[in-house]
Design a protein around this motif. Structure first.
Motif, PDB file in Angstrom:
ATOM      1  N   GLY A  10       1.399 -22.224  -9.012  1.00  0.00           N
ATOM      2  CA  GLY A  10       1.827 -22.776 -10.297  1.00  0.00           C
ATOM      3  C   GLY A  10       1.711 -21.773 -11.419  1.00  0.00           C
ATOM      4  N   GLU A  11       1.769 -22.290 -12.622  1.00  0.00           N
ATOM      5  CA  GLU A  11       1.665 -21.477 -13.830  1.00  0.00           C
ATOM      6  C   GLU A  11       0.252 -20.934 -14.013  1.00  0.00           C
ATOM      7  N   ASP A  12       0.144 -19.903 -14.842  1.00  0.00           N
ATOM      8  CA  ASP A  12      -1.151 -19.393 -15.290  1.00  0.00           C
ATOM      9  C   ASP A  12      -1.344 -19.856 -16.722  1.00  0.00           C
ATOM     10  N   PHE A  13      -2.553 -20.268 -17.054  1.00  0.00           N
ATOM     11  CA  PHE A  13      -2.868 -20.748 -18.395  1.00  0.00           C
ATOM     12  C   PHE A  13      -4.104 -20.018 -18.905  1.00  0.00           C
ATOM     13  N   SER A  14      -4.212 -19.874 -20.225  1.00  0.00           N
ATOM     14  CA  SER A  14      -5.417 -19.306 -20.829  1.00  0.00           C
ATOM     15  C   SER A  14      -5.547 -19.850 -22.242  1.00  0.00           C
ATOM     16  N   SER A  15      -6.791 -19.905 -22.716  1.00  0.00           N
ATOM     17  CA  SER A  15      -7.053 -20.380 -24.066  1.00  0.00           C
ATOM     18  C   SER A  15      -8.456 -19.966 -24.481  1.00  0.00           C
ATOM     19  N   LEU A  16      -8.765 -20.207 -25.727  1.00  0.00           N
ATOM     20  CA  LEU A  16     -10.080 -19.900 -26.267  1.00  0.00           C
ATOM     21  C   LEU A  16     -10.932 -21.163 -26.262  1.00  0.00           C
ATOM     22  N   GLY A  17     -12.131 -21.068 -25.709  1.00  0.00           N
ATOM     23  CA  GLY A  17     -13.072 -22.176 -25.672  1.00  0.00           C
ATOM     24  C   GLY A  17     -14.435 -21.715 -26.150  1.00  0.00           C
ATOM     25  N   GLY A  21     -10.259 -25.788 -25.552  1.00  0.00           N
ATOM     26  CA  GLY A  21      -9.140 -24.890 -25.338  1.00  0.00           C
ATOM     27  C   GLY A  21      -7.991 -25.572 -24.629  1.00  0.00           C
ATOM     28  N   THR A  22      -6.788 -25.381 -25.164  1.00  0.00           N
ATOM     29  CA  THR A  22      -5.566 -25.960 -24.595  1.00  0.00           C
ATOM     30  C   THR A  22      -4.486 -24.897 -24.577  1.00  0.00           C
ATOM     31  N   ASP A  23      -3.718 -24.858 -23.493  1.00  0.00           N
ATOM     32  CA  ASP A  23      -2.590 -23.941 -23.390  1.00  0.00           C
ATOM     33  C   ASP A  23      -1.371 -24.725 -22.929  1.00  0.00           C
ATOM     34  N   ARG A  24      -0.221 -24.365 -23.502  1.00  0.00           N
ATOM     35  CA  ARG A  24       1.051 -24.968 -23.109  1.00  0.00           C
ATOM     36  C   ARG A  24       1.965 -23.870 -22.599  1.00  0.00           C
ATOM     37  N   SER A  25       2.634 -24.159 -21.479  1.00  0.00           N
ATOM     38  CA  SER A  25       3.543 -23.194 -20.888  1.00  0.00           C
ATOM     39  C   SER A  25       4.599 -23.943 -20.076  1.00  0.00           C
ATOM     40  N   SER A  26       5.857 -23.600 -20.260  1.00  0.00           N
ATOM     41  CA  SER A  26       6.970 -24.186 -19.502  1.00  0.00           C
ATOM     42  C   SER A  26       6.937 -25.715 -19.508  1.00  0.00           C
ATOM     43  N   GLY A  27       6.627 -26.308 -20.654  1.00  0.00           N
ATOM     44  CA  GLY A  27       6.602 -27.767 -20.758  1.00  0.00           C
ATOM     45  C   GLY A  27       5.373 -28.418 -20.161  1.00  0.00           C
ATOM     46  N   ILE A  67     -10.260 -29.569 -15.330  1.00  0.00           N
ATOM     47  CA  ILE A  67      -9.071 -29.291 -16.129  1.00  0.00           C
ATOM     48  C   ILE A  67      -8.229 -30.558 -16.150  1.00  0.00           C
ATOM     49  N   SER A  68      -7.690 -30.902 -17.312  1.00  0.00           N
ATOM     50  CA  SER A  68      -6.755 -32.021 -17.388  1.00  0.00           C
ATOM     51  C   SER A  68      -5.486 -31.520 -18.064  1.00  0.00           C
ATOM     52  N   GLY A  69      -4.455 -32.342 -18.031  1.00  0.00           N
ATOM     53  CA  GLY A  69      -3.220 -31.940 -18.683  1.00  0.00           C
ATOM     54  C   GLY A  69      -2.051 -32.830 -18.348  1.00  0.00           C
ATOM     55  N   ARG A  70      -0.886 -32.300 -18.639  1.00  0.00           N
ATOM     56  CA  ARG A  70       0.384 -32.961 -18.326  1.00  0.00           C
ATOM     57  C   ARG A  70       1.255 -31.966 -17.591  1.00  0.00           C
ATOM     58  N   ASP A  71       1.931 -32.448 -16.546  1.00  0.00           N
ATOM     59  CA  ASP A  71       2.852 -31.572 -15.824  1.00  0.00           C
ATOM     60  C   ASP A  71       4.216 -31.602 -16.501  1.00  0.00           C
ATOM     61  N   ALA A  72       5.178 -30.872 -15.971  1.00  0.00           N
ATOM     62  CA  ALA A  72       6.505 -30.765 -16.582  1.00  0.00           C
ATOM     63  C   ALA A  72       7.207 -32.114 -16.665  1.00  0.00           C
TER      64      ALA A  72
END
Length: 181
Positions: free
Chosen positions: A50-57, A80-86, A122-127
Motif C-alpha cells: 500500500g501507500e507510505d504515510f508519515s507525520s509529526l507526532g 499525527g495524520t497524513d493524507r495520500s491518494s484519497g 493506526i486508524s484511518g479511511r481508505d480510498a
C-alpha cells in the motif's frame, strides 16, 4: 492488508506498572537514576502493498537508569495524520518497553541502542471512504545520540524501528529532551 477492530491492550498497563514497581523498589538508590523525556517524533508508516504515510507526532519517555550504561524505559506516543491518494492514516497510540545501552563517546555525549517490544495502532479511511483501525506488536530496535547540555538535562536524537510486522512497518525519527532526577 489485515484490518480489524482495535483490541484492548492490557500490555500497556502491565508494562508501565512493571516499570513503576521497579522504580518504587529502588528509591534508596543513588540520585539521577530516573528520567522523563518529551520528543517530537516524525513517524513513518508503510503498509505492505500500500501507500507510505508519515507525520509529526509526540512521544513521552519514562526511564530508570540501573547502571551508568544500562537503563529500562517506556515510550508512549500519539498524534499525527497524513493524507495520500484519497486515503488518511492517523497514529492513535504507540507504546514500547525497551532496554537501553549507552556507550560514552565523550564526557557529555553518548551513543545508545534500544531493544524491546512495542505496539502500534493506526486508524484511518481508505480510498473508498471506509473507516478502519489496525494494530500490531513486536520487536523494536533503534539507535540514538544523547548530549548532556546541563546538569541533569540532555538533548537526544534517535531512530527506532518500532514495528516490522507482516501487515505494516512503523518507525520514527525523534528529537527531544530528557531530564534526570
Amino acid at each position: 492488508m489485515h484490518r480489524h477492530p482495535a483490541p484492548h491492550h492490557p500490555v500497556i498497563v502491565t508494562a508501565v506498572s512493571a516499570l513503576l514497581a521497579v522504580m518504587s523498589t529502588t528509591q534508596a538508590v543513588a540520585e539521577d537514576r530516573f528520567y522523563v523525556g518529551m520528543d517530537a517524533m516524525n513517524w513513518f508508516y508503510d503498509e505492505d502493498g500500500g501507500e507510505d504515510f508519515s507525520s509529526l507526532g509526540v512521544r513521552g519517555r519514562l526511564g530508570l537508569q540501573l547502571t551508568p550504561q544500562f537503563s529500562l524505559e517506556t515510550h508512549l506516543g500519539a498524534s499525527g495524520t497524513d493524507r495520500s491518494s484519497g486515503e488518511r492514516r492517523e497514529l492513535d497510540w504507540l507504546y514500547a518497553v525497551l532496554a537501553r545501552g549507552d556507550l560514552p563517546i565523550t564526557r557529555y555525549t553518548s551513543l545508545y541502542g534500544v531493544m524491546g517490544i512495542a505496539g502500534v495502532e493506526i486508524s484511518g479511511r481508505d480510498a473508498a471512504g471506509d473507516s478502519f483501525s489496525e494494530s500490531d506488536s513486536g520487536v523494536s530496535i533503534g539507535l540514538g545520540l544523547d548530549f548532556q547540555v546541563a546538569d541533569g538535562a540532555h538533548l537526544n536524537l534517535d531512530y527506532i524501528r518500532y514495528l516490522d510486522a507482516s501487515d505494516f512497518d512503523f518507525s520514527a525519527l525523534s528529537v527531544g529532551a530528557r531530564w534526570t532526577f
